[in-house]
Design an enzyme around this catalytic site. Structure first.
Site, mmCIF file in Angstrom:
data_model
loop_
_atom_site.group_PDB
_atom_site.id
_atom_site.type_symbol
_atom_site.label_atom_id
_atom_site.label_comp_id
_atom_site.label_asym_id
_atom_site.label_seq_id
_atom_site.Cartn_x
_atom_site.Cartn_y
_atom_site.Cartn_z
ATOM 1 N N ARG A 53 72.382 53.571 51.841
ATOM 2 C CA ARG A 53 71.290 53.212 52.552
ATOM 3 C C ARG A 53 69.994 53.461 52.010
ATOM 4 O O ARG A 53 69.023 53.646 52.772
ATOM 5 C CB ARG A 53 71.361 53.814 53.900
ATOM 6 C CG ARG A 53 72.503 53.375 54.832
ATOM 7 C CD ARG A 53 72.484 54.312 56.283
ATOM 8 N NE ARG A 53 73.489 53.772 56.995
ATOM 9 C CZ ARG A 53 74.700 54.061 57.157
ATOM 10 N NH1 ARG A 53 74.887 55.256 56.396
ATOM 11 N NH2 ARG A 53 75.766 53.758 57.756
ATOM 12 N N LYS A 83 60.740 42.233 47.051
ATOM 13 C CA LYS A 83 61.626 41.498 47.236
ATOM 14 C C LYS A 83 62.988 41.438 46.560
ATOM 15 O O LYS A 83 62.669 41.395 45.288
ATOM 16 C CB LYS A 83 61.019 39.783 47.324
ATOM 17 C CG LYS A 83 60.061 39.443 48.433
ATOM 18 C CD LYS A 83 59.847 38.246 48.279
ATOM 19 C CE LYS A 83 59.139 37.674 49.761
ATOM 20 N NZ LYS A 83 58.906 36.379 49.642
ATOM 21 N N GLU A 132 54.386 30.778 37.225
ATOM 22 C CA GLU A 132 54.134 31.605 38.269
ATOM 23 C C GLU A 132 52.815 32.332 37.761
ATOM 24 O O GLU A 132 51.997 32.638 38.729
ATOM 25 C CB GLU A 132 55.101 33.206 38.208
ATOM 26 C CG GLU A 132 56.541 32.559 38.663
ATOM 27 C CD GLU A 132 56.859 32.331 40.208
ATOM 28 O OE1 GLU A 132 55.864 32.444 40.781
ATOM 29 O OE2 GLU A 132 57.954 32.068 40.423
ATOM 30 N N LYS A 179 48.898 39.702 42.765
ATOM 31 C CA LYS A 179 49.995 39.954 43.645
ATOM 32 C C LYS A 179 50.050 41.299 44.378
ATOM 33 O O LYS A 179 50.460 41.549 45.444
ATOM 34 C CB LYS A 179 51.344 39.656 42.766
ATOM 35 C CG LYS A 179 52.640 40.032 43.780
ATOM 36 C CD LYS A 179 54.011 39.249 43.092
ATOM 37 C CE LYS A 179 54.973 39.317 44.002
ATOM 38 N NZ LYS A 179 56.392 38.768 43.598
ATOM 39 N N GLU A 215 55.513 39.840 54.759
ATOM 40 C CA GLU A 215 55.187 38.427 55.221
ATOM 41 C C GLU A 215 54.928 38.488 56.820
ATOM 42 O O GLU A 215 55.200 37.437 57.531
ATOM 43 C CB GLU A 215 56.301 37.446 54.778
ATOM 44 C CG GLU A 215 56.241 36.999 53.291
ATOM 45 C CD GLU A 215 56.875 36.020 52.851
ATOM 46 O OE1 GLU A 215 57.709 35.351 53.949
ATOM 47 O OE2 GLU A 215 57.186 35.910 51.621
ATOM 48 N N ARG A 234 51.367 36.398 52.404
ATOM 49 C CA ARG A 234 52.156 36.552 51.454
ATOM 50 C C ARG A 234 53.067 35.334 51.160
ATOM 51 O O ARG A 234 53.406 35.157 50.008
ATOM 52 C CB ARG A 234 53.082 38.046 51.408
ATOM 53 C CG ARG A 234 54.085 38.025 50.356
ATOM 54 C CD ARG A 234 54.931 39.405 50.324
ATOM 55 N NE ARG A 234 55.736 39.459 49.356
ATOM 56 C CZ ARG A 234 56.416 40.546 48.796
ATOM 57 N NH1 ARG A 234 56.130 41.630 49.272
ATOM 58 N NH2 ARG A 234 57.008 40.446 47.701
ATOM 59 N N ASN A 254 54.558 31.750 47.476
ATOM 60 C CA ASN A 254 55.584 30.685 47.225
ATOM 61 C C ASN A 254 55.212 29.219 47.120
ATOM 62 O O ASN A 254 55.991 28.195 47.357
ATOM 63 C CB ASN A 254 56.425 30.512 48.526
ATOM 64 C CG ASN A 254 57.435 31.817 48.881
ATOM 65 O OD1 ASN A 254 58.227 32.050 48.005
ATOM 66 N ND2 ASN A 254 57.062 32.621 49.971
ATOM 67 N N HIS A 306 57.552 26.631 45.701
ATOM 68 C CA HIS A 306 58.950 27.136 45.677
ATOM 69 C C HIS A 306 59.747 26.329 46.954
ATOM 70 O O HIS A 306 60.841 26.407 46.257
ATOM 71 C CB HIS A 306 58.951 28.632 46.156
ATOM 72 C CG HIS A 306 58.377 29.627 44.950
ATOM 73 N ND1 HIS A 306 57.071 29.540 44.217
ATOM 74 C CD2 HIS A 306 58.992 30.697 44.362
ATOM 75 C CE1 HIS A 306 57.064 30.439 43.465
ATOM 76 N NE2 HIS A 306 58.066 30.944 43.496
ATOM 77 N N HIS A 312 62.907 25.507 44.970
ATOM 78 C CA HIS A 312 64.237 26.221 45.431
ATOM 79 C C HIS A 312 65.255 24.888 45.540
ATOM 80 O O HIS A 312 66.460 25.114 45.404
ATOM 81 C CB HIS A 312 64.171 27.066 46.588
ATOM 82 C CG HIS A 312 63.388 28.345 46.290
ATOM 83 N ND1 HIS A 312 63.098 29.266 47.255
ATOM 84 C CD2 HIS A 312 63.234 29.045 45.163
ATOM 85 C CE1 HIS A 312 62.607 30.268 46.668
ATOM 86 N NE2 HIS A 312 62.641 30.109 45.542
ATOM 87 N N HIS A 340 64.264 28.966 36.967
ATOM 88 C CA HIS A 340 63.385 29.239 38.114
ATOM 89 C C HIS A 340 61.902 28.457 37.806
ATOM 90 O O HIS A 340 61.480 27.746 38.694
ATOM 91 C CB HIS A 340 63.313 30.329 38.551
ATOM 92 C CG HIS A 340 62.582 30.787 39.889
ATOM 93 N ND1 HIS A 340 62.813 30.160 40.944
ATOM 94 C CD2 HIS A 340 61.304 31.628 39.883
ATOM 95 C CE1 HIS A 340 61.813 30.581 42.009
ATOM 96 N NE2 HIS A 340 61.064 31.504 41.306
#
Length: 563
Positions: free
Chosen positions: A317, A339, A381, A423, A433, A438, A442, A445, A449, A462
């Site tokens: 955890r 993330k 990026e 960032k 987000e 935030r 993207n 993206h 994606h 990517h």
């Protein structure tokens, strides 16, 4: 260092706070023009506005700025409206280095919410008034500015450190500035590149705050590694490409710092960012009887960083982990912000968690061994940050993309630092987000994606998919009536100049839509896109299907023509 430094910007941009700290750091005298006017008249600015009127105040302001700029060794914070008068602009430009502290209207509203001392904000609709002032004054701030600094940084000390680095590289004196003066239709931004590549930044998240260290040879800095990587027991997670290059070096440094080190080497590639690889990490941790005091270290690119972070968030955890990125994409983006996750066959990064590292240690020397294709992919990026929030940075990239492709160390150091600053500030404001801010990270993206999933993970890198996705998003922004065609074409030109693809694979409209419907930003069954109102201003929004289809058809048609 420059003889005088003058700070300009809207009220509430932080000129006084930054100016005081900057003057202290430089051993210079700090002066605030508004405070000086009050001292000379014995009256508050509000009183002067109310009794004598704004015109009288502006006359006093001209006299005061004429006097103060004539001194030497001064850090001067000017009033928000000082640039209105041409004589003030003349003195500021001629007598020192001008720094424009640029702040968003929303940030200024928050900072001035309870401030009753600003006459121009004594109105029912403060936001509307600030927007009006910003429209009127921004061109004047840009006209006089030698350096533009966004004030939405994690903390004032980080911002002042950034200013110090930029000042140290700016040409001294009026003559050098005139020689390097930009054409009138271009922002007179910082054209110099950092010469000191070592940088310390902070992601300000309260108890979860952590440092970002950027510099050369950090993997051999035993003292720094020992200080930033907690715990005595370390497990390094890396891959078959990075391990032969840097695993031994990092292991040796950590052992020299008194750590016990074990390592797990996984297969390389985006296609390996899956449940099977995650289970290999858990198997290793269980078999070696690791506990909650074990620190995981992600040594590699975005795939290793994302998987290691997710494993750290889940094992027992939650155990500590540190990001040690070795690709440009990871150093400027994926290692910062917390993330973590893995891919699913139906969607990229759909399984994961928000889990912040204890530190990010970006050794820029690892980029020496980065393949050209990977370097180019990372530039996507970097370009993204300029497009969504920092137009001067975008312009800097237009001017220096050749330096970056040539692996100029100083250019890369500056690009990495600025990207991380942007960032870190966005993450500080919207860690999970929850406010939507935030999500602008993207940009490109949603399309990107879909390309990755549609072609199969690993077919396009990517960054390559994101680069193409930004071109498509810019086209869609133009169709929405926001981004003008000139700015759209500049985005495409920069992406293409970086060596990234600008035409998409022909997936078919139905396939495109299906792939984009599996996206974390989507809400209420609608596909959400990050688009541009203009260069430097992004928004998350649904779009009309006919406009989306037009962008998909045109991009795919271009792709078919290029085959």
């Amino acid at each position: 260092m420059q003889q005088n430094i003058f700070l300009v910007g809207l009220m509430g941009a932080g000129k006084t706070t930054v100016g005081r700290l900057l003057a202290k750091r430089l051993g210079m005298r700090f002066v605030d023009s508004d405070h000086e006017i009050e001292a000379r008249t014995g009256a508050t600015i509000s009183w002067i506005f109310e009794i004598e009127g704004e015109e009288s105040f502006r006359r006093r302001e001209v006299e005061t700025i004429r006097d103060l700029t004539g001194r030497s060794g001064v850090v001067l914070a000017t009033g928000g409206g000082a640039v209105i008068h041409p004589e003030n602009r003349k003195h500021l430009k001629a007598r020192g280095t001008v720094i424009y502290l640029r702040a968003s209207v929303n940030n200024i509203l928050q900072r001035t919410m309870h401030d009753k001392s600003r006459p121009l904000l004594q109105t029912e609709n403060r936001k509307e008034k600030l927007e009006e002032l910003a429209r009127q004054r921004d061109p004047l701030y840009r006209e006089v500015a030698d350096i533009i600094v966004d004030t939405g940084r994690p903390n004032v000390h980080a911002m002042v450190q950034s200013i110090m680095a930029q000042l140290a590289n700016y040409q001294k004196g009026q003559t050098a500035r005139k020689q390097k003066k930009q054409p009138a239709n271009r922002t007179k931004k910082v054209q110099t590149i950092m010469k000191n590549s070592d940088t310390h930044l902070e992601v300000d998240l309260g108890e979860r705050s952590y440092p970002i260290e950027i510099g050369a040879d950090l993997l051999t800095d035993t003292a720094l590694l020992g200080r930033l990587i907690s715990g005595k027991r370390i497990v390094i997670i890396t891959n078959t490409v990075v391990a032969p290059l840097y695993l031994e070096t990092l292991t040796r440094s950590l052992e020299a710092a008194g750590k016990t080190v074990q390592s797990l080497v996984l297969p390389d590639g985006e296609k390996e960012k899956n449940w099977t690889s995650l289970m290999k990490i858990f198997d290793f941790l269980m078999e070696h009887k690791c506990d909650r005091k074990t620190t995981l270290v992600a040594l590699g690119g975005g795939v290793i960083g994302d998987m290691t972070g997710y494993a750290a968030a889940s094992f027992m955890r939650g155990v500590p982990f540190v990001q040690v990125p070795t690709t440009l994409l990871a150093e400027v983006d994926s290692s910062v912000g917390g993330k973590t996750g893995i891919n699913h066959p139906l969607g990229k990064n759909m399984i994961g968690a928000f889990y912040q590292p204890e530190a990010v240690i970006a050794d820029t020397k690892t980029l020496d061994t980065l393949p050209d294709r990977e370097l180019v992919a990372g530039l996507a990026e970097v370009i993204k940050y300029g497009a969504i929030i920092d137009m001067p940075f975008f312009e800097w990239l237009e001017d220096h993309i050749g330096n970056l492709l040539a692996r100029d160390r100083d250019a890369l150091a500056y690009a990495i630092r600025r990207s991380c600053e942007i960032k870190a500030d966005i993450v500080r404001q919207d860690e999970r987000e929850s406010t939507g801010l935030r999500a602008i990270l993207n940009f490109g993206h949603t399309f990107g994606h879909a390309i990755e999933a549609g072609l199969g993970y690993g077919e396009w890198l990517h960054g390559e998919a994101v680069g193409c996705g930004m071109v498509m998003a810019a086209d869609l922004s133009c169709r929405m009536g926001w981004l003008d065609a000139t700015l759209r074409d500049r985005i495409r030109a920069l992406v293409e100049k970086a060596g990234l693809p600008v035409v998409s694979p022909a997936l078919g409209t139905e396939r495109w839509i299906g792939l984009m419907q599996v996206d974390k930003k989507n809400a209420g069954g609608e596909i959400q896109f990050v688009l541009l109102k203009t260069l430097g201003e992004a928004v998350v929004t649904p779009v009309p299907m006919d406009l989306l289809s037009a962008t998909l058809r045109e991009s795919s048609a271009a792709g078919q023509e290029s085959v």
